[in-house]
Enzyme design. Sequence first.
Site, short mmCIF file in Angstrom:
data_model
loop_
_atom_site.label_atom_id
_atom_site.label_comp_id
_atom_site.label_asym_id
_atom_site.label_seq_id
_atom_site.Cartn_x
_atom_site.Cartn_y
_atom_site.Cartn_z
N GLU A 78 -49.10 -28.41 -76.95
CA GLU A 78 -48.45 -27.15 -77.26
C GLU A 78 -48.23 -26.36 -75.96
O GLU A 78 -48.00 -25.16 -75.99
CB GLU A 78 -49.22 -26.34 -78.30
CG GLU A 78 -50.66 -26.06 -77.97
CD GLU A 78 -51.36 -25.26 -79.06
OE1 GLU A 78 -50.85 -24.20 -79.45
OE2 GLU A 78 -52.42 -25.70 -79.52
N CYS A 89 -52.82 -27.19 -82.24
CA CYS A 89 -53.92 -28.07 -81.85
C CYS A 89 -54.05 -29.28 -82.76
O CYS A 89 -54.90 -30.15 -82.52
CB CYS A 89 -55.24 -27.30 -81.86
SG CYS A 89 -55.16 -25.80 -80.88
N HIS A 120 -62.49 -29.37 -84.50
CA HIS A 120 -61.63 -28.75 -83.49
C HIS A 120 -62.46 -27.63 -82.85
O HIS A 120 -63.11 -26.85 -83.56
CB HIS A 120 -60.36 -28.19 -84.13
CG HIS A 120 -59.59 -27.32 -83.19
ND1 HIS A 120 -59.19 -27.76 -81.95
CD2 HIS A 120 -59.20 -26.01 -83.27
CE1 HIS A 120 -58.59 -26.78 -81.32
NE2 HIS A 120 -58.58 -25.71 -82.09
N1 CAA Z 1 -75.13 -11.44 -77.43
C1 CAA Z 1 -74.90 -12.38 -78.40
N2 CAA Z 1 -73.81 -12.34 -79.22
C2 CAA Z 1 -72.92 -11.34 -79.04
C3 CAA Z 1 -73.10 -10.34 -78.06
C4 CAA Z 1 -74.25 -10.42 -77.23
N3 CAA Z 1 -74.50 -9.52 -76.28
N4 CAA Z 1 -72.05 -9.50 -78.13
C5 CAA Z 1 -71.25 -9.94 -79.13
N5 CAA Z 1 -71.77 -11.05 -79.68
C6 CAA Z 1 -71.23 -11.89 -80.76
C7 CAA Z 1 -70.59 -11.06 -81.87
O1 CAA Z 1 -71.56 -10.52 -82.76
C8 CAA Z 1 -69.71 -12.10 -82.51
O2 CAA Z 1 -70.50 -12.92 -83.34
P1 CAA Z 1 -70.03 -13.21 -84.85
O3 CAA Z 1 -68.73 -13.99 -84.73
O4 CAA Z 1 -71.15 -13.99 -85.41
O5 CAA Z 1 -69.82 -11.89 -85.51
C9 CAA Z 1 -69.28 -12.98 -81.31
O6 CAA Z 1 -70.16 -12.65 -80.24
C10 CAA Z 1 -67.86 -12.70 -80.85
O7 CAA Z 1 -67.73 -11.32 -80.69
P2 CAA Z 1 -66.46 -10.57 -81.27
O8 CAA Z 1 -66.20 -10.99 -82.68
O9 CAA Z 1 -66.59 -9.13 -81.00
O10 CAA Z 1 -65.36 -11.21 -80.32
P3 CAA Z 1 -63.87 -10.80 -80.10
O11 CAA Z 1 -63.31 -10.17 -81.31
O12 CAA Z 1 -63.76 -10.05 -78.83
O13 CAA Z 1 -63.22 -12.24 -79.88
C11 CAA Z 1 -62.12 -14.04 -81.01
C12 CAA Z 1 -63.44 -13.35 -80.74
C13 CAA Z 1 -61.26 -13.15 -81.90
C14 CAA Z 1 -62.37 -15.38 -81.70
C15 CAA Z 1 -61.40 -14.28 -79.65
O14 CAA Z 1 -62.19 -15.06 -78.81
C16 CAA Z 1 -60.05 -14.92 -79.80
O15 CAA Z 1 -59.05 -14.30 -80.16
N6 CAA Z 1 -59.95 -16.25 -79.49
C17 CAA Z 1 -58.70 -16.99 -79.54
C18 CAA Z 1 -58.36 -17.42 -80.94
C19 CAA Z 1 -59.23 -18.55 -81.43
O16 CAA Z 1 -59.82 -19.29 -80.69
N7 CAA Z 1 -59.26 -18.71 -82.77
C20 CAA Z 1 -60.02 -19.78 -83.38
C21 CAA Z 1 -59.38 -20.28 -84.66
S1 CAA Z 1 -57.68 -20.74 -84.36
C22 CAA Z 1 -57.81 -22.28 -83.62
O17 CAA Z 1 -58.82 -22.91 -83.69
C23 CAA Z 1 -56.62 -22.80 -82.86
C24 CAA Z 1 -56.88 -22.64 -81.41
O18 CAA Z 1 -57.36 -23.55 -80.77
C25 CAA Z 1 -56.52 -21.37 -80.80
#
Ligand code: CAA
Length: 390
Positions: free
Chosen positions: A79, A111, A233
């Site tokens: 992609e 993916c 994945h």
């Molecule tokens: N110590 C330990 N854990 C901590 C922490 C700390 N100090 N601070 C935060 N965390 C934890 C949070 O509690 C959270 O855990 P939970 O998921 O259990 O609630 C985790 O860290 C992540 O924190 P946030 O939810 O606040 O993270 P975010 O919103 O900033 O980002 C995300 C997370 C939205 C997945 C982001 O990384 C993102 O957009 N990623 C890209 C999209 C992606 O990968 N999607 C996956 C499905 S789609 C797919 O699989 C296709 C692909 O390849 C893209």
Amino acid sequence: MNIGIDRISFHTSHYYVDLKTLAEVRSVEVNKYYVGIGQEKMGIPSPDEDVVTLAASAAYPLMQAGELDEVELLLFATESGIDQSKSAGVYVHGLLEMPARCRTVELKQACYSGTAGLQLAIAFVARNPGKKALVIASDIARYELGSPGEATQGCGSVAMLVSANPRLLAIEPESGYVTEDVMDFWRPNYRSEAFVDGKYSTMVYIHTLVESWKQYAELTGRLLSDFDRFCYHIPFTKMAEKAHQKLCRKFKVEADNATMYTLLDESLRYSRVTGNCYSGSMYVGLASLLETAAEDLSGKRVGFYSYGSGCVGEFFSGVVQPGYGDFLFADQHRNLLENRTELTYQQYEDIFNYGVPTDGGEYVFPQYKTGPFRFSGISQHKREYESLVD
Ligand code: CAA
């Protein structure tokens, strides 16, 4: 006749950013990355690396081992395509000096396309049992600087030889698969970074997993307890762990920490330090599982869940073949991962912003450390590649 993965080889960039460096600059507690999303490092491709060079470098050990001579189908899943018309696979075919009698095509569905390639390759081998197919899944995961997705960047390519009587993994015939038209992650043609609705994407990933698993379970009569390992994945390793926990909870199977570790951890080790490889990431997980498991996995059944945003999900399975350990590239992969160069934040940002010129000018790219092939420049709108091997 068993058909499946006969050899597997992967490649990632020589450069990486440790997520503690990113955490410092973004003023984020480092354990959000290390623990919360489960990632330690992200592979960053240098300006003279792209999906073609990553792919050719991944497949190079297969060429050296004389494994590509009977390949008549090359499926290139990505992609992060580099051309709207010409398949990136054709460049790889040229760099690897493969026989002219070969069908070559590029596949796209986020993916998921690596799995589409694998299933199409199996169908090809079923019809031509003496022939082989080469499936390459190659990607560069790139999100905007400072965005939530930034820490889940990465890059890498996996080359898989598909044949009858495979030496590594026989793929079983049944699959559960689902397509749903959703906008969780996409990259319009005019963008070099993806748009992503992050939280929504994690929900769709799990919803599609449950639907794919239900189909698979109905077709096979198997239970989650019939599996010895799982490969998911891996956009980030925590996603795979959470997905498996949710699947177990939904189908009332116990998933304590020790069981989760046994079922998943070996498959997550490489991805924790390469970052997301999009179409290749589940297969990086397979290489990691086969190459780092302390136990002999011969005869063990592995469950696979492949997910591509947009979206398509598929659950299928495979059985590890006796003697598989003699046909891995474990030492090369360990060396590759242990001998990379760490980037400072400024070096990362400079590379991120380098950008491939689009004005049709003549360009020669600076030489970084790459695998056996590099993207050397652009001339008359044509990408130019250089082989660094004799
Ligand atoms: N110590 C330990 N854990 C901590 C922490 C700390 N100090 N601070 C935060 N965390 C934890 C949070 O509690 C959270 O855990 P939970 O998921 O259990 O609630 C985790 O860290 C992540 O924190 P946030 O939810 O606040 O993270 P975010 O919103 O900033 O980002 C995300 C997370 C939205 C997945 C982001 O990384 C993102 O957009 N990623 C890209 C999209 C992606 O990968 N999607 C996956 C499905 S789609 C797919 O699989 C296709 C692909 O390849 C893209």
